[in-house]
Design a protein around this motif. Structure first.
Motif, PDB file in Angstrom:
ATOM      1  N   LEU A  47       0.830  -1.205   0.000  1.00 24.66           N
ATOM      2  CA  LEU A  47       0.000   0.000   0.000  1.00 24.66           C
ATOM      3  C   LEU A  47       0.864   1.255   0.000  1.00 24.66           C
ATOM      4  N   THR A  48       1.955   1.233   0.746  1.00 24.69           N
ATOM      5  CA  THR A  48       2.877   2.369   0.754  1.00 24.69           C
ATOM      6  C   THR A  48       3.490   2.564  -0.630  1.00 24.69           C
ATOM      7  N   LEU A  49       3.814   1.473  -1.295  1.00 25.21           N
ATOM      8  CA  LEU A  49       4.389   1.547  -2.638  1.00 25.21           C
ATOM      9  C   LEU A  49       3.461   2.300  -3.587  1.00 25.21           C
ATOM     10  N   PHE A  50       2.182   2.010  -3.532  1.00 21.69           N
ATOM     11  CA  PHE A  50       1.233   2.644  -4.444  1.00 21.69           C
ATOM     12  C   PHE A  50       0.739   4.004  -3.954  1.00 21.69           C
ATOM     13  N   TRP A  51       0.516   4.137  -2.671  1.00 16.90           N
ATOM     14  CA  TRP A  51      -0.092   5.357  -2.155  1.00 16.90           C
ATOM     15  C   TRP A  51       0.915   6.473  -1.906  1.00 16.90           C
ATOM     16  N   VAL A  52       2.155   6.111  -1.540  1.00 15.55           N
ATOM     17  CA  VAL A  52       3.127   7.123  -1.159  1.00 15.55           C
ATOM     18  C   VAL A  52       4.332   7.147  -2.101  1.00 15.55           C
ATOM     19  N   GLY A  53       4.818   5.972  -2.498  1.00 19.17           N
ATOM     20  CA  GLY A  53       5.940   5.917  -3.436  1.00 19.17           C
ATOM     21  C   GLY A  53       6.962   4.866  -3.046  1.00 19.17           C
ATOM     22  N   PRO A  54       7.842   4.521  -3.991  1.00 17.48           N
ATOM     23  CA  PRO A  54       8.799   3.429  -3.752  1.00 17.48           C
ATOM     24  C   PRO A  54       9.820   3.699  -2.651  1.00 17.48           C
ATOM     25  N   GLY A  55      10.330   4.905  -2.565  1.00 20.76           N
ATOM     26  CA  GLY A  55      11.295   5.212  -1.500  1.00 20.76           C
ATOM     27  C   GLY A  55      10.682   5.066  -0.121  1.00 20.76           C
ATOM     28  N   TRP A  56       9.444   5.515  -0.004  1.00 21.50           N
ATOM     29  CA  TRP A  56       8.715   5.391   1.260  1.00 21.50           C
ATOM     30  C   TRP A  56       8.425   3.927   1.574  1.00 21.50           C
ATOM     31  N   ALA A  57       8.111   3.145   0.552  1.00 20.67           N
ATOM     32  CA  ALA A  57       7.830   1.719   0.752  1.00 20.67           C
ATOM     33  C   ALA A  57       9.082   0.982   1.225  1.00 20.67           C
ATOM     34  N   LEU A  58      10.224   1.338   0.653  1.00 16.53           N
ATOM     35  CA  LEU A  58      11.476   0.731   1.101  1.00 16.53           C
ATOM     36  C   LEU A  58      11.734   1.086   2.556  1.00 16.53           C
ATOM     37  N   GLY A  59      11.510   2.343   2.915  1.00 15.51           N
ATOM     38  CA  GLY A  59      11.670   2.761   4.308  1.00 15.51           C
ATOM     39  C   GLY A  59      10.711   2.041   5.239  1.00 15.51           C
ATOM     40  N   THR A  60       9.474   1.871   4.793  1.00 16.78           N
ATOM     41  CA  THR A  60       8.479   1.135   5.579  1.00 16.78           C
ATOM     42  C   THR A  60       8.962  -0.280   5.865  1.00 16.78           C
ATOM     43  N   MET A  61       9.462  -0.945   4.821  1.00 12.50           N
ATOM     44  CA  MET A  61       9.945  -2.314   4.985  1.00 12.50           C
ATOM     45  C   MET A  61      11.156  -2.358   5.929  1.00 12.50           C
ATOM     46  N   LEU A  62      12.096  -1.445   5.754  1.00 17.51           N
ATOM     47  CA  LEU A  62      13.305  -1.444   6.589  1.00 17.51           C
ATOM     48  C   LEU A  62      12.981  -1.205   8.064  1.00 17.51           C
ATOM     49  N   VAL A  63      12.120  -0.239   8.341  1.00 10.00           N
ATOM     50  CA  VAL A  63      11.743   0.060   9.724  1.00 10.00           C
ATOM     51  C   VAL A  63      10.961  -1.109  10.324  1.00 10.00           C
ATOM     52  N   ARG A  64      10.022  -1.649   9.550  1.00 10.06           N
ATOM     53  CA  ARG A  64       9.202  -2.767  10.038  1.00 10.06           C
ATOM     54  C   ARG A  64      10.070  -3.969  10.388  1.00 10.06           C
ATOM     55  N   VAL A  65      10.985  -4.329   9.506  1.00  8.87           N
ATOM     56  CA  VAL A  65      11.849  -5.493   9.746  1.00  8.87           C
ATOM     57  C   VAL A  65      12.797  -5.234  10.920  1.00  8.87           C
ATOM     58  N   SER A  66      13.395  -4.056  10.966  1.00 11.62           N
ATOM     59  CA  SER A  66      14.352  -3.743  12.039  1.00 11.62           C
ATOM     60  C   SER A  66      13.678  -3.710  13.410  1.00 11.62           C
ATOM     61  N   LEU A  67      12.625  -2.921  13.526  1.00  6.09           N
ATOM     62  CA  LEU A  67      11.933  -2.829  14.819  1.00  6.09           C
ATOM     63  C   LEU A  67      11.221  -4.135  15.166  1.00  6.09           C
ATOM     64  N   GLY A  68      10.661  -4.806  14.164  1.00  6.43           N
ATOM     65  CA  GLY A  68       9.984  -6.083  14.405  1.00  6.43           C
ATOM     66  C   GLY A  68      10.936  -7.130  14.961  1.00  6.43           C
ATOM     67  N   SER A  69      12.130  -7.184  14.415  1.00  6.57           N
ATOM     68  CA  SER A  69      13.124  -8.146  14.908  1.00  6.57           C
ATOM     69  C   SER A  69      13.553  -7.812  16.333  1.00  6.57           C
ATOM     70  N   LEU A  70      13.690  -6.526  16.626  1.00 11.72           N
ATOM     71  CA  LEU A  70      14.038  -6.119  17.989  1.00 11.72           C
ATOM     72  C   LEU A  70      12.915  -6.423  18.978  1.00 11.72           C
ATOM     73  N   LEU A  71      11.692  -6.088  18.603  1.00  9.00           N
ATOM     74  CA  LEU A  71      10.551  -6.281  19.506  1.00  9.00           C
ATOM     75  C   LEU A  71      10.235  -7.754  19.760  1.00  9.00           C
ATOM     76  N   THR A  72      10.468  -8.598  18.772  1.00 10.17           N
ATOM     77  CA  THR A  72      10.164 -10.022  18.945  1.00 10.17           C
ATOM     78  C   THR A  72      11.366 -10.815  19.450  1.00 10.17           C
ATOM     79  N   GLY A  73      12.530 -10.171  19.504  1.00 10.68           N
ATOM     80  CA  GLY A  73      13.728 -10.862  19.978  1.00 10.68           C
ATOM     81  C   GLY A  73      14.295 -11.853  18.984  1.00 10.68           C
ATOM     82  N   GLN A  74      13.913 -11.735  17.749  1.00  8.88           N
ATOM     83  CA  GLN A  74      14.382 -12.660  16.714  1.00  8.88           C
ATOM     84  C   GLN A  74      15.529 -12.020  15.935  1.00  8.88           C
ATOM     85  N   THR A  75      16.666 -11.889  16.596  1.00 10.99           N
ATOM     86  CA  THR A  75      17.783 -11.190  15.967  1.00 10.99           C
ATOM     87  C   THR A  75      18.342 -11.961  14.767  1.00 10.99           C
TER      88      THR A  75
END
Length: 169
Positions: A47-75
């Motif tokens: 949705l970010t890719l289409f609604w906001v743009g590719p750079g924003w979508a890449l940032g969304t993915m990077l933040v989600r994966v980084s914070l998600g791995s930290l929050l779940t303890g799955q380093t």
């Protein structure tokens, strides 16, 4: 869309994706085959890719994966998620114009296959063995199935948002 609106929307989609990522990490496995997950947090990247743009979508993915791995303890899963997410992003970015928003389910299936290929590349690199590639056909088939489901979810959300007048076509 103004820059502040893009930032706000991207932050909202990233937060929603992060919540889904963390919830999905807590769910029991879908099958007896390890590593198969629906990947519903990817709805928000698409949705970010289409609604906001590719750079924003890449940032969304990077933040989600980084914070998600930290929050779940799955380093250790961070490396697999990051390589898979980056490969999926590249595939979806390359195909977003030809497929369009009306074919999110197809885009998602290709993205899921890209994710599996990225994860396999990381696994081969980390384990230093190519024997793990025997698992790739299983992952690709499951990726297509879960990718279609995830894409249909994204397509439904996109359709409803446009019907509500949130975004012009």
């Amino acid at each position: 869309m103004k820059k502040l609106q893009k930032l706000t929307l991207a932050a909202l989609l990233t937060a929603a994706g992060l919540v889904v990522f963390v919830i999905e990490a807590q769910l029991p496995p879908l099958t007896a085959i390890p590593g198969i997950k629906p990947g519903l947090s990817n709805v928000f990247t698409m949705l970010t890719l289409f609604w906001v743009g590719p750079g924003w979508a890449l940032g969304t993915m990077l933040v989600r994966v980084s914070l998600g791995s930290l929050l779940t303890g799955q380093t250790m899963a961070f490396f697999y998620s990051l390589s898979g997410g980056f490969a999926a992003f590249l595939v979806m970015w390359a195909l977003c114009k030809p497929l369009g928003e009306q074919k999110l389910w197809v885009l998602s299936a290709f993205g899921a296959m890209g994710h599996n290929l990225g994860q396999m590349a990381a696994a081969v690199f980390i384990s230093r063995t190519s024997a793990i590639l025997y698992y790739l056909p299983v992952l690709l088939v499951s990726g297509i199935v879960t990718g279609i489901f995830t894409g249909l979810c994204a397509q439904l959300v996109s359709k409803r948002a446009r019907q509500a007048g949130l975004f012009a076509k």
